[in-house]
Write an enzyme that holds these catalytic residues in place. Structure first.
Site, short mmCIF file in Angstrom:
data_model
loop_
_atom_site.label_atom_id
_atom_site.label_comp_id
_atom_site.label_asym_id
_atom_site.label_seq_id
_atom_site.Cartn_x
_atom_site.Cartn_y
_atom_site.Cartn_z
N HIS A 102 -42.81 16.77 -15.75
CA HIS A 102 -42.70 16.59 -14.31
C HIS A 102 -44.05 16.13 -13.78
O HIS A 102 -45.10 16.55 -14.28
CB HIS A 102 -42.31 17.91 -13.64
CG HIS A 102 -42.64 17.96 -12.17
ND1 HIS A 102 -43.76 18.61 -11.68
CD2 HIS A 102 -42.02 17.42 -11.09
CE1 HIS A 102 -43.81 18.48 -10.37
NE2 HIS A 102 -42.77 17.76 -9.99
N SER A 263 -31.79 12.13 -4.48
CA SER A 263 -33.15 12.00 -4.99
C SER A 263 -33.79 13.36 -5.20
O SER A 263 -34.50 13.59 -6.19
CB SER A 263 -34.01 11.17 -4.03
OG SER A 263 -33.49 9.86 -3.91
#
Length: 300
Positions: A102, A263
């Site tokens: 991430h 998103s």
């Protein structure tokens, strides 16, 4: 500054997605341009069902308008307008030997009624979530983070590494989400650091991402694995979901500012398990990972 950084994240999105498509060799990113009714929008890019990446997204957004009431209370302001932009990515590989990763790099401005900037800051970081712990991979990822930090301030890496361990922590599980990396927020102008200095630092970290992650993917993507190892990956993905929905500030900010739900929830993995009261076998590789998640190590 906002225009400069917004331009940068467009270029960074292009370079990262191109690098990831190259290593996957099969899947390509599908692009989705969207607009936010209250102001702004973004460019979402998602990759699915590839040779390497089961699901992933590399998204950019730039949104503006009136700061929602919930966020005004959070920041202790009234009738403020805002602009926020950033790049956020999450990659969930197929192979359990390849870690999930991430990263996020963002910029925020807040304005008074006359449109003057009353506050501005940078934030971001990058962190690794392995399912099986390869110490050389952990050292590579952290050393790349440290090298980027050291170019700007030798105190940054230990400071932001510690913040990452603290932030990406599932308090209800008493364990880290992964093995960390960097996490920094509210990076504002000071006597030591101008906003340009912060821009230079944040973009240095952003530019280091592929160098930090791709060599690990290349090393592990073709390693053989069993169904039991895949099951373990899916159980650990469940912990990832728990963190994002319970603790993650970015997810909560997006939901409270009427962000684009597709998103925001792009970060969630496609296949997950929640096995009741699951514990790895004593002395196993799975237990080795858990021990490090409960007791963060210094890797660089």
């Amino acid at each position: 500054m906002k225009d400069t950084f917004f331009k940068y994240i467009h270029q960074l999105q292009d370079s990262i997605t191109a690098g990831l498509e190259k290593i996957d060799g099969k899947a390509t990113f599908q692009e989705d341009i969207w607009k936010r009714p209250e102001g702004g929008g973004g460019r979402t890019r998602v990759i699915e069902n590839g040779n390497v990446f089961e699901k992933g997204g590399v998204n950019i957004s730039g949104v503006h308008g009136k700061l929602p009431d919930s966020m005004q209370k959070y920041f202790g302001v009234e009738d403020a307008d805002f602009f926020a932009c950033g790049l956020s990515l999450v990659l969930h590989p197929k192979n359990p030997m390849v870690p999930t990763v991430h990263a996020n790099w963002r910029y925020f401005e807040m304005y008074d009624k006359e449109g003057n900037i009353v506050d501005q800051w940078f934030g971001g970081g990058q962190d690794l979530t392995p399912y099986y712990l390869f110490e050389e991979d952990a050292k590579h990822f952290h050393q790349t983070c440290k090298t980027a930090c050291d170019k700007h301030n030798p105190e940054f890496y230990p400071k932001y590494k510690a913040r990452c361990d603290e932030y990406f922590y599932n308090t209800h599980r008493n364990e880290g989400r992964g093995i960390g990396g960097l996490f920094f927020d509210y990076c504002k102008a000071s006597e030591e650091m101008s906003m340009q200095n912060w821009y230079d630092f944040v973009t240095e970290v952003g530019d280091s991402f592929l160098e930090a992650y791709v060599p690990i993917v290349e090393k592990r993507k073709d390693v053989a694995y069993t169904k039991a190892q895949r099951d373990w990956q899916e159980i650990r993905r469940g912990r990832y979901v728990e963190f994002n929905l319970v603790h993650d500030k970015g997810t909560l900010f997006g939901l409270k500012t009427n962000g684009r739900i597709e998103s925001i929830l792009m970060s969630l993995p496609p296949h997950v398990q929640w096995a009741y009261n699951h514990h790895p076998e004593a002395g196993s590789e799975e237990e080795k990972l858990i021990e490090v998640l409960k007791n963060p190590k210094n890797w660089a």
